[in-house]
Enzyme design. Structure first.
Site, PDB file in Angstrom:
ATOM      1  N   ARG A  54      27.889  46.533  38.894  1.00 35.00           N
ATOM      2  CA  ARG A  54      28.187  45.726  40.077  1.00 35.00           C
ATOM      3  C   ARG A  54      27.147  44.622  40.263  1.00 35.00           C
ATOM      4  NH1 ARG A  54      26.427  46.626  44.938  1.00 35.00           N
ATOM      5  NH2 ARG A  54      26.271  48.873  44.746  1.00 35.00           N
ATOM      6  N   TYR A 106      48.061  27.763  49.214  1.00 43.38           N
ATOM      7  CA  TYR A 106      48.335  29.178  48.999  1.00 43.38           C
ATOM      8  C   TYR A 106      48.205  29.922  50.319  1.00 43.38           C
ATOM      9  CZ  TYR A 106      48.156  33.899  47.242  1.00 43.38           C
ATOM     10  OH  TYR A 106      48.412  35.217  47.028  1.00 43.38           O
ATOM     11  N   ASP A 177      41.026  24.841  44.687  1.00 44.21           N
ATOM     12  CA  ASP A 177      41.827  25.877  44.036  1.00 44.21           C
ATOM     13  C   ASP A 177      42.604  25.186  42.912  1.00 44.21           C
ATOM     14  OD1 ASP A 177      43.773  27.707  43.218  1.00 44.21           O
ATOM     15  OD2 ASP A 177      43.893  28.636  45.204  1.00 44.21           O
ATOM     16  N   LYS A 202      47.277  34.412  37.264  1.00 42.77           N
ATOM     17  CA  LYS A 202      48.380  33.491  36.984  1.00 42.77           C
ATOM     18  C   LYS A 202      48.304  32.975  35.545  1.00 42.77           C
ATOM     19  CE  LYS A 202      49.253  34.328  41.260  1.00 42.77           C
ATOM     20  NZ  LYS A 202      48.825  33.475  42.360  1.00 42.77           N
TER      21      LYS A 202
HETATM   22  C1  LIG Z   1      48.143  33.625  43.483  1.00 35.55           C
HETATM   23  C2  LIG Z   1      47.266  32.558  43.974  1.00 35.55           C
HETATM   24  C3  LIG Z   1      46.039  32.872  44.573  1.00 35.55           C
HETATM   25  C4  LIG Z   1      45.604  34.305  44.822  1.00 35.55           C
HETATM   26  O1  LIG Z   1      45.330  34.986  43.649  1.00 35.55           O
HETATM   27  P1  LIG Z   1      45.430  36.588  43.512  1.00 35.55           P
HETATM   28  O2  LIG Z   1      44.962  36.813  42.132  1.00 35.55           O
HETATM   29  O3  LIG Z   1      46.860  36.957  43.791  1.00 35.55           O
HETATM   30  O4  LIG Z   1      44.532  37.187  44.534  1.00 35.55           O
HETATM   31  C5  LIG Z   1      45.249  31.831  44.986  1.00 35.55           C
HETATM   32  N1  LIG Z   1      45.624  30.555  44.850  1.00 35.55           N
HETATM   33  C6  LIG Z   1      46.782  30.212  44.263  1.00 35.55           C
HETATM   34  C7  LIG Z   1      47.149  28.770  44.129  1.00 35.55           C
HETATM   35  C8  LIG Z   1      47.644  31.198  43.811  1.00 35.55           C
HETATM   36  O5  LIG Z   1      48.821  30.859  43.273  1.00 35.55           O
END
Ligand SMILES: *Cc1c(COP(=O)(O)O)cnc(C)c1O
Length: 383
Positions: A54, A106, A177, A202
């Site tokens: 950790r 998101y 993001d 993703k």
């Molecule tokens: C899915 C997504 C997230 C969150 O990610 P997780 O791995 O589901 O926690 C954040 N930003 C965008 C643009 C996403 O598509």
């Protein structure tokens, strides 16, 4: 790891990212496994730099961080999910901060910002993605400029280059993001952002089989602060997950190339389909932020949103009629998925007939046949 600095400098010296990523994050010492295996260990024999996972990570986490950090052009920290990565960024804010977030982004990020405001931690300003003048104004005031481009799910492209380079409040953070673009299409740190965030769940993972997130920081200070947040918050990545994410990253370029080419063809055809009233894809000349997309993105991505003619029931029926395309949430995987976003709790403000299609690597004519058949099977309801 011996490979670390070598690999990074190769990318800096002009090796293409798609070539670099195939061999990045490996231990090149003679006798080492070619792929860093998942290290299933919470603790290590004392006396070296690693004591407890950790706090100090594992070789597998390091490999993923080296790969994503190299692609993004900074110092990466891996987390348990994209949301854990986002929460770690918000954790950097002192109480009473001002946070600027886009009106479309998101939903998890928006909900997290909202929840923090409700608890008195910070105040949130929601800005139109394309209102660049307002983003520049807020840059002088906000402690966190939170951007997402292209946005989920409306695929609006922000003037990231202008906003990230703007003069800003001392000590503030500009975070992007970058999940929809991936670092192969866009590198926010090179534009002046402090942090770039990936939900590796993703496109980087790419196979709908893991949860993971990575924040890449431009400076060593922010990197150390994020490591501290991971250590104290404990949102550590799983060892199998980082292994799979690193493996996914190696094929990102080729998956992206195929899925983007599919997405472009499908978006062009959807735009002309009698059962579709609006198609949102940054690569379409009709898209409201197409010019910004052309300027900033190497490729236009794998996600399309479109509105079905009819009502929410029609849109639901179209999803249910898909055969090849999976009726499922999430995005960025080898398989195409489709979902009516307004059906999700917290997303009721979206157009009720908006479907978000994540385009995979299947044959484009098979995808089109499935879409066209599912759309036409419900056109009778409307006539
Ligand atoms: C899915 C997504 C997230 C969150 O990610 P997780 O791995 O589901 O926690 C954040 N930003 C965008 C643009 C996403 O598509």
């Amino acid at each position: 790891m011996v490979s670390k600095n070598e690999a990074k400098s190769e990318l800096d010296e002009g090796t293409s990212a798609e070539s670099w990523v195939v061999s990045a994050g490996r231990d090149r010492r003679p006798g080492s496994p070619l792929n860093v295996p998942p290290v299933l260990a919470s603790n290590f024999v004392l006396g070296d730099s690693r004591a407890y996972s950790r706090d100090d990570g594992t070789p597998g986490w390091d490999a993923l961080e080296e790969i994503v950090g190299g692609l993004e052009g900074g110092h990466a920290v891996a987390f348990a999910s994209g949301m854990a990565a986002i929460a770690a960024v918000f954790d950097q804010l002192p109480t009473g901060s001002v946070v600027a977030i886009p009106d479309d982004c998101y939903q998890g990020a928006a909900s997290l910002a909202q929840a923090g405001q409700s608890r008195g931690r910070w105040t949130v300003q929601r800005l139109a993605v394309t209102d660049t003048a307002r983003w520049l104004e807020m840059s002088a005031i906000a402690d966190l400029i939170w951007l997402e481009s292209p946005t989920n799910p409306l695929l609006t492209v922000a003037d990231l280059d202008v906003i990230c380079a703007a003069p800003r409040k001392a000590g503030s953070i500009v975070a992007v993001d970058n999940t929809f673009a991936t670092p192969l299409n866009q590198r926010p740190l090179a534009l002046g952002a402090d942090l770039s965030i990936q939900s590796v769940t993703k496109l980087i993972g790419g196979h709908s089989d893991l949860l993971g997130g990575v924040v890449t920081a431009r400076t060593a200070n922010l990197h150390a602060a994020l490591r501290m947040t991971r250590e104290l918050g404990g949102a550590t990545p799983g060892s199998m997950e980082t292994f799979l994410a690193a493996r996914g990253a190696r094929t990102l370029a080729i998956r992206l190339e195929r899925a983007q080419s599919n997405a472009k063809t499908l978006a062009e055809r959807l735009e002309r389909h009698p059962m579709v009233t609006q198609t949102r894809y940054p690569g379409l000349p009709s898209h409201p932020t197409h010019e910004a997309a052309r300027r900033q993105l190497k490729g236009f991505g794998t996600i399309i949103s479109f509105d079905v003619r009819g009502d929410a029931a029609t849109a639901n029926a179209v999803c249910a009629a898909m055969k090849l395309i999976q009726h499922a949430t999430s995005l960025g995987a080898v398989e195409s998925t489709i979902e009516r976003r307004a059906a999700i709790s917290g997303q009721e403000h979206l157009p009720p007939t908006l479907l978000r299609l994540s385009v995979g690597i299947e044959g484009v004519e098979d995808l089109w046949a499935d879409l066209d058949r599912a759309l036409r099977s419900h056109s009778n309801r409307q006539e």
